[in-house]
Write an enzyme that holds these catalytic residues in place. Structure first.
Site, mmCIF file in Angstrom:
data_model
loop_
_atom_site.group_PDB
_atom_site.id
_atom_site.type_symbol
_atom_site.label_atom_id
_atom_site.label_comp_id
_atom_site.label_asym_id
_atom_site.label_seq_id
_atom_site.Cartn_x
_atom_site.Cartn_y
_atom_site.Cartn_z
ATOM 1 N N SER A 117 -59.520 -75.966 -32.356
ATOM 2 C CA SER A 117 -59.450 -77.401 -32.074
ATOM 3 C C SER A 117 -60.861 -77.983 -31.963
ATOM 4 C CB SER A 117 -58.616 -77.651 -30.817
ATOM 5 O OG SER A 117 -58.294 -79.017 -30.684
ATOM 6 N N LEU A 118 -61.269 -78.474 -30.790
ATOM 7 C CA LEU A 118 -62.599 -79.074 -30.681
ATOM 8 C C LEU A 118 -63.701 -78.063 -31.002
ATOM 9 C CD1 LEU A 118 -64.415 -78.361 -27.845
ATOM 10 C CD2 LEU A 118 -62.411 -79.407 -26.834
ATOM 11 N N HIS A 172 -52.405 -82.387 -31.025
ATOM 12 C CA HIS A 172 -52.005 -81.745 -32.280
ATOM 13 C C HIS A 172 -50.533 -81.990 -32.607
ATOM 14 C CE1 HIS A 172 -55.887 -79.932 -32.876
ATOM 15 N NE2 HIS A 172 -55.884 -79.580 -31.602
ATOM 16 N N GLN A 211 -56.913 -82.725 -38.587
ATOM 17 C CA GLN A 211 -56.893 -81.733 -37.510
ATOM 18 C C GLN A 211 -56.381 -82.298 -36.193
ATOM 19 O OE1 GLN A 211 -59.587 -81.118 -34.749
ATOM 20 N NE2 GLN A 211 -60.218 -79.019 -35.186
ATOM 21 N N GLN A 214 -60.157 -76.822 -25.756
ATOM 22 C CA GLN A 214 -59.906 -77.376 -24.431
ATOM 23 C C GLN A 214 -59.055 -76.422 -23.601
ATOM 24 O OE1 GLN A 214 -59.176 -81.507 -24.682
ATOM 25 N NE2 GLN A 214 -58.302 -81.691 -22.651
ATOM 26 N N ARG A 266 -63.916 -88.547 -30.522
ATOM 27 C CA ARG A 266 -62.636 -87.845 -30.647
ATOM 28 C C ARG A 266 -61.951 -87.716 -29.292
ATOM 29 N NH1 ARG A 266 -60.809 -82.341 -30.371
ATOM 30 N NH2 ARG A 266 -59.455 -81.673 -32.087
#
Length: 311
Positions: free
Chosen positions: A90-91, A196, A245, A11, A115
């Site tokens: 991440s994503l 996170h 995660q 992101q 998510r």
């Protein structure tokens, strides 16, 4: 013999118009956008290509980025460029797992939509945030933030660039201490929550219910996970890793070093922007780093890698 890794951004990389030339010039890429639109009942192409406010909203951002990156990858791989390993920030890890063969495009899109929604709704707007800390090691940043409740390390991006996450007031309280420890700058990031961080643990637990419905398949190539920067070869580990995660630190620099130690010497960043290429310059200059953001770059990169690998 060279080893190639595909890398996928997280992101913040999203931009209006991302993937548009792939959509217009590649039937394979267009099919990915069309499939995503049908799966989500959403005009994903318009969200990616036209001026709108949704692209920067976490739930839409995540679906849009995964769709775009995987659409690009379909066309790239049709030209014969294939990875030996993959990773995503991440994503972006969902793209890496899909390309590695662990989940279908449909499951990737469905799961990343869930998510994004969970993360978007996890913490009241305005109460959490993130900040980039420049000029300090990850170890030093962790040492400083450990003294403050409500702030932790979110991303170990590269030497000299660490991201902290948590309650806004806790980040503000820790900022003078980080500067006193030697940070050149502490810059608040334009995000909607403390991603996170432990505040997202419940979101990860709720996501697990969706992950249990995924039709996981054996990995064709390894991917490297954000959670511990280890190479994953057994798809059975993935469900739990993706649960963790959401609320754990992204070990990006460590992930890149794991791939280099495993023999990867060619990296290709696929998707909008050049964030990961920028990180690589600070992690290692001993490898070849390429980025593909549009059709023209794709052809240039494929030819360049072909020359390297045929030498």
């Amino acid at each position: 013999m060279s080893k190639i890794a595909f890398l996928y951004p997280g992101q913040g990389a999203q931009t209006i118009g991302m993937g548009k030339d792939f959509y217009e010039q590649s039937a394979l890429a267009k099919s990915a956008f069309d499939e995503s639109a049908k799966i989500l009942d959403l005009d994903i192409a318009s969200i990616c290509f036209e001026e709108n406010e949704l692209l920067n909203r976490t739930d839409y951002t995540q679906a849009a980025l995964v769709t775009t990156c995987l659409a690009m990858t379909r066309e790239i791989m049709s030209h014969g460029l294939k990875p030996d390993m993959a990773a995503g920030l991440s994503l972006g890890e969902y793209c890496a797992i899909t390309v590695a063969g662990g989940m279908s495009f449909e499951d990737a899109v469905k799961t990343i939509w869930k998510r994004g929604n969970l993360m978007h709704n996890a913490v009241p707007d305005g109460s959490g945030g993130m900040a980039a800390v420049l000029g300090l090691s990850g170890e030093k940043v962790k040492e400083v933030t450990d003294a403050f409740d409500g702030v932790t390390v979110a991303n170990y991006n590269c030497p000299g660039q660490i991201v902290v996450t948590g309650k806004k007031d806790a980040i503000e309280a820790a900022t003078p201490a980080l500067k006193e420890a030697g940070a050149k700058r502490v810059m608040p990031l334009n995000v909607s929550g403390p991603f996170h961080s432990p505040f997202l643990k419940e979101a990860g637990d709720q996501l697990y219910e969706t992950l249990e419905k995924v039709a996981w398949t054996p990995l064709q190539i390894p991917y490297v996970t954000n959670v511990n920067a280890q190479k994953v070869t057994d798809i059975a580990e993935t469900k739990e890793l993706l649960r963790q995660q959401v609320s754990s630190s992204v070990m990006w620099e460590q992930s890149i070093r794991t791939m280099i130690e495993d023999g990867v010497d060619i990296f290709v960043e696929i998707g909008p922007g050049k964030t990961l290429s920028g990180f690589m310059r600070k992690i290692s200059r001993d490898v070849k780093m390429f980025k593909i953001n549009n059709i023209e770059e794709m052809h240039t990169v494929i030819e360049a890698i072909k020359e390297i690998t045929e030498c």
